[in-house]
Motif scaffolding. Structure first.
Motif, PDB file in Angstrom:
ATOM      1  N   GLY A 259      56.194  -3.648  12.017  1.00  0.00           N
ATOM      2  CA  GLY A 259      57.512  -3.311  11.497  1.00  0.00           C
ATOM      3  C   GLY A 259      58.525  -4.394  11.780  1.00  0.00           C
ATOM      4  O   GLY A 259      58.186  -5.506  12.195  1.00  0.00           O
ATOM      5  N   TYR A 260      59.801  -4.023  11.595  1.00  0.00           N
ATOM      6  CA  TYR A 260      60.880  -5.009  11.697  1.00  0.00           C
ATOM      7  C   TYR A 260      62.145  -4.325  12.196  1.00  0.00           C
ATOM      8  O   TYR A 260      63.220  -4.466  11.614  1.00  0.00           O
ATOM      9  N   LEU A 261      62.011  -3.581  13.304  1.00  0.00           N
ATOM     10  CA  LEU A 261      63.149  -2.825  13.828  1.00  0.00           C
ATOM     11  C   LEU A 261      64.312  -3.729  14.212  1.00  0.00           C
ATOM     12  O   LEU A 261      65.472  -3.316  14.170  1.00  0.00           O
ATOM     13  N   GLY A 262      64.008  -4.965  14.568  1.00  0.00           N
ATOM     14  CA  GLY A 262      65.065  -5.896  14.964  1.00  0.00           C
ATOM     15  C   GLY A 262      65.696  -6.634  13.804  1.00  0.00           C
ATOM     16  O   GLY A 262      66.544  -7.505  14.011  1.00  0.00           O
ATOM     17  N   GLY A 263      65.283  -6.306  12.574  1.00  0.00           N
ATOM     18  CA  GLY A 263      65.844  -6.969  11.405  1.00  0.00           C
ATOM     19  C   GLY A 263      64.810  -7.816  10.684  1.00  0.00           C
ATOM     20  O   GLY A 263      63.673  -7.977  11.134  1.00  0.00           O
ATOM     21  N   THR A 264      65.211  -8.387   9.566  1.00  0.00           N
ATOM     22  CA  THR A 264      64.301  -9.196   8.749  1.00  0.00           C
ATOM     23  C   THR A 264      64.708 -10.659   8.693  1.00  0.00           C
ATOM     24  O   THR A 264      64.027 -11.467   8.053  1.00  0.00           O
ATOM     25  N   GLU A 265      65.809 -10.996   9.358  1.00  0.00           N
ATOM     26  CA  GLU A 265      66.283 -12.379   9.332  1.00  0.00           C
ATOM     27  C   GLU A 265      65.850 -13.110  10.596  1.00  0.00           C
ATOM     28  O   GLU A 265      65.901 -12.563  11.707  1.00  0.00           O
ATOM     29  N   GLY A 266      65.441 -14.345  10.440  1.00  0.00           N
ATOM     30  CA  GLY A 266      65.036 -15.143  11.589  1.00  0.00           C
ATOM     31  C   GLY A 266      64.211 -16.329  11.137  1.00  0.00           C
ATOM     32  O   GLY A 266      63.885 -16.465   9.957  1.00  0.00           O
ATOM     33  N   VAL A 267      63.866 -17.184  12.078  1.00  0.00           N
ATOM     34  CA  VAL A 267      63.111 -18.398  11.779  1.00  0.00           C
ATOM     35  C   VAL A 267      61.798 -18.359  12.551  1.00  0.00           C
ATOM     36  O   VAL A 267      61.782 -18.144  13.765  1.00  0.00           O
ATOM     37  N   ILE A 268      60.711 -18.548  11.840  1.00  0.00           N
ATOM     38  CA  ILE A 268      59.390 -18.623  12.448  1.00  0.00           C
ATOM     39  C   ILE A 268      58.800 -19.981  12.097  1.00  0.00           C
ATOM     40  O   ILE A 268      58.750 -20.367  10.928  1.00  0.00           O
ATOM     41  N   ASN A 269      58.377 -20.719  13.106  1.00  0.00           N
ATOM     42  CA  ASN A 269      57.760 -22.016  12.881  1.00  0.00           C
ATOM     43  C   ASN A 269      56.264 -21.832  12.681  1.00  0.00           C
ATOM     44  O   ASN A 269      55.547 -21.472  13.625  1.00  0.00           O
ATOM     45  N   PRO A 270      55.752 -22.040  11.477  1.00  0.00           N
ATOM     46  CA  PRO A 270      54.322 -21.821  11.245  1.00  0.00           C
ATOM     47  C   PRO A 270      53.434 -22.730  12.083  1.00  0.00           C
ATOM     48  O   PRO A 270      52.267 -22.413  12.305  1.00  0.00           O
ATOM     49  N   LEU A 271      53.984 -23.866  12.548  1.00  0.00           N
ATOM     50  CA  LEU A 271      53.185 -24.745  13.404  1.00  0.00           C
ATOM     51  C   LEU A 271      52.809 -24.063  14.714  1.00  0.00           C
ATOM     52  O   LEU A 271      51.765 -24.370  15.303  1.00  0.00           O
ATOM     53  N   ASP A 272      53.654 -23.127  15.179  1.00  0.00           N
ATOM     54  CA  ASP A 272      53.322 -22.401  16.408  1.00  0.00           C
ATOM     55  C   ASP A 272      52.070 -21.545  16.216  1.00  0.00           C
ATOM     56  O   ASP A 272      51.257 -21.407  17.132  1.00  0.00           O
ATOM     57  N   ILE A 273      51.922 -20.983  15.020  1.00  0.00           N
ATOM     58  CA  ILE A 273      50.705 -20.219  14.726  1.00  0.00           C
ATOM     59  C   ILE A 273      49.502 -21.161  14.679  1.00  0.00           C
ATOM     60  O   ILE A 273      48.437 -20.864  15.229  1.00  0.00           O
ATOM     61  N   PHE A 274      49.700 -22.316  14.046  1.00  0.00           N
ATOM     62  CA  PHE A 274      48.609 -23.289  13.923  1.00  0.00           C
ATOM     63  C   PHE A 274      48.177 -23.815  15.293  1.00  0.00           C
ATOM     64  O   PHE A 274      46.981 -23.861  15.610  1.00  0.00           O
ATOM     65  N   ARG A 275      49.155 -24.204  16.098  1.00  0.00           N
ATOM     66  CA  ARG A 275      48.835 -24.802  17.403  1.00  0.00           C
ATOM     67  C   ARG A 275      48.054 -23.841  18.290  1.00  0.00           C
ATOM     68  O   ARG A 275      47.155 -24.256  19.026  1.00  0.00           O
ATOM     69  N   ARG A 276      48.408 -22.584  18.240  1.00  0.00           N
ATOM     70  CA  ARG A 276      47.765 -21.612  19.116  1.00  0.00           C
ATOM     71  C   ARG A 276      46.587 -20.906  18.443  1.00  0.00           C
ATOM     72  O   ARG A 276      45.910 -20.085  19.069  1.00  0.00           O
ATOM     73  N   GLN A 277      46.354 -21.226  17.163  1.00  0.00           N
ATOM     74  CA  GLN A 277      45.241 -20.623  16.421  1.00  0.00           C
ATOM     75  C   GLN A 277      45.267 -19.091  16.530  1.00  0.00           C
ATOM     76  O   GLN A 277      44.249 -18.431  16.790  1.00  0.00           O
ATOM     77  N   VAL A 278      46.450 -18.555  16.343  1.00  0.00           N
ATOM     78  CA  VAL A 278      46.653 -17.109  16.433  1.00  0.00           C
ATOM     79  C   VAL A 278      46.340 -16.457  15.092  1.00  0.00           C
ATOM     80  O   VAL A 278      46.689 -16.993  14.039  1.00  0.00           O
ATOM     81  N   ARG A 279      45.694 -15.316  15.128  1.00  0.00           N
ATOM     82  CA  ARG A 279      45.454 -14.527  13.921  1.00  0.00           C
ATOM     83  C   ARG A 279      46.613 -13.541  13.760  1.00  0.00           C
ATOM     84  O   ARG A 279      46.856 -12.718  14.638  1.00  0.00           O
ATOM     85  N   VAL A 280      47.300 -13.644  12.633  1.00  0.00           N
ATOM     86  CA  VAL A 280      48.432 -12.768  12.345  1.00  0.00           C
ATOM     87  C   VAL A 280      48.087 -11.937  11.117  1.00  0.00           C
ATOM     88  O   VAL A 280      47.668 -12.475  10.096  1.00  0.00           O
ATOM     89  N   ARG A 281      48.238 -10.637  11.237  1.00  0.00           N
ATOM     90  CA  ARG A 281      47.945  -9.769  10.098  1.00  0.00           C
ATOM     91  C   ARG A 281      48.997  -8.684   9.971  1.00  0.00           C
ATOM     92  O   ARG A 281      49.525  -8.192  10.954  1.00  0.00           O
ATOM     93  N   GLY A 282      49.296  -8.331   8.746  1.00  0.00           N
ATOM     94  CA  GLY A 282      50.129  -7.164   8.493  1.00  0.00           C
ATOM     95  C   GLY A 282      49.264  -5.919   8.494  1.00  0.00           C
ATOM     96  O   GLY A 282      48.127  -5.942   8.015  1.00  0.00           O
ATOM     97  N   ILE A 283      49.804  -4.835   9.033  1.00  0.00           N
ATOM     98  CA  ILE A 283      49.050  -3.588   9.120  1.00  0.00           C
ATOM     99  C   ILE A 283      49.729  -2.528   8.256  1.00  0.00           C
ATOM    100  O   ILE A 283      50.762  -1.964   8.642  1.00  0.00           O
ATOM    101  N   PRO A 284      49.170  -2.232   7.083  1.00  0.00           N
ATOM    102  CA  PRO A 284      49.759  -1.256   6.158  1.00  0.00           C
ATOM    103  C   PRO A 284      49.209   0.151   6.410  1.00  0.00           C
ATOM    104  O   PRO A 284      48.580   0.755   5.558  1.00  0.00           O
TER     105      PRO A 284
END
Length: 336
Positions: A259-284
């Motif tokens: 979810g997004y209880l804290g809001g929908t605005e913000g900055v995410i650096n995709p390189l942080d996902i790449f560097r840490r090889q994190v798996r990110v998924r949305g859960i519907p």
């Protein structure tokens, strides 16, 4: 029958008691007498008109509920009159990957939901309620519980000994805590309330971080994991908390965006996902197959949902405002 609907425009104050014809089941449909429903943040947004998708009005809201089957149409084989069943959020997502789900069949928008005396369901969108749970408890399962289970077990393949971070103590987070403990995992929790952290510990959480006292809560999570980070994150806050979740997760770990209880605005650096090889998924939420697997685990472990408060179903406006306030621990439920 009586129902409560948004008729002309969004707004909690615009929810109106209406008379609707008694639903008649067609082929492979069932009618249930609704005995309890529960609230999710999605319901708040749909009612107040801030949800990311606009649905045609009039609309009967609410996606979660339980009831007794009182009528069945031709060809129904999954249930019989007298059975106690929960609804599923996705009326036609039986199993498999998310591309099997049909957006036009989401219960509580765009399909009429369960804020009524009776409801019409596709027989494929019914799941037997766990026998040891009351109606009030079973009503909490279809969205919050299935979301937590789908994230950690169906998609996340949670293993004993892993560490799970849950953000906050709302419905999804508390279910995630309970499921993770049943699976033999270690659970960390964040909250703005020391009292809620203590309640989470009573349910089995290993430790908690008050993010008001520790705005850089990711650093505290790293301390609690000896610098390694957690294996799984249940991310409910939005872009601002996501940046910290990325710091709190281990290399190769998983972040489940709920979810997004804290809001929908913000900055995410995709390189942080790449560097840490994190798996990110949305859960519907999840499929009926996830729901059924979860119910088997709930029955084996005799797990009981955490109910913060119950209301009469006609007091839905009060309940929605309480959910908006964020003061709850667990689920808010309406008795029908």
């Amino acid at each position: 029958m009586k129902a409560i609907a948004l008729c002309n425009q969004p707004g909690i104050d615009n929810l109106t008691v209406v008379d609707r014809p008694m639903p008649q089941p067609r082929r492979q449909e069932v009618v249930i007498r609704v005995s309890a429903t529960s609230l999710n943040y999605r319901d708040v947004e749909i009612v107040r008109g801030t949800y990311h998708t606009t649905f045609p009005l009039p609309l009967i809201p609410l996606s979660d509920g339980v009831g007794e089957v009182v009528a069945i149409g031709d060809g129904v084989t999954r249930v019989k009159v007298g059975d106690r069943v929960c609804s599923t959020f996705w009326q036609r997502w039986i199993g498999g990957s998310f591309d099997m789900a049909e957006p036009s069949y989401q219960l509580g928008g765009p399909v009429d939901g369960l804020l009524a005396e009776y409801a019409l369901l596709d027989e494929q969108a019914t799941v037997p309620a766990p026998a040891h749970l009351s109606d009030v408890e079973a009503a909490t399962l279809p969205c919050a519980a299935v979301t937590a289970w789908h994230a950690l077990v169906t998609e996340g393949a949670l293993k004993p000994g892993e560490t799970v971070l849950v953000l906050g103590t709302g419905g999804v987070s508390v279910f995630a805590l309970q499921f993770a403990r049943c699976a033999g995992a270690r659970v960390l929790v964040t909250s703005s309330s020391d009292e809620k952290i203590q309640r989470a510990k009573a349910l089995g959480a290993h430790a908690g971080v008050n993010y008001r006292d520790h705005p850089d809560w990711a650093a505290e999570i790293l301390k609690l994991t000896d610098g390694r980070g957690v294996d799984h994150v249940l991310e409910v806050g939005g872009p601002e908390s996501f940046a910290q979740s990325l710091r709190a997760v281990r290399r190769g770990g998983q972040i489940n965006v709920i979810g997004y209880l804290g809001g929908t605005e913000g900055v995410i650096n995709p390189l942080d996902i790449f560097r840490r090889q994190v798996r990110v998924r949305g859960i519907p939420v999840g499929s009926r197959a996830s729901f059924e697997a979860m119910n088997r685990a709930i029955a084996v472990n005799q797990l009981r949902p955490v109910i913060h408060r119950t209301y009469e179903w006609t007091d839905v406006g009060h309940a929605l405002r309480d959910l908006e306030s964020g003061a709850h621990f667990g689920k808010l439920v309406l008795r029908h």
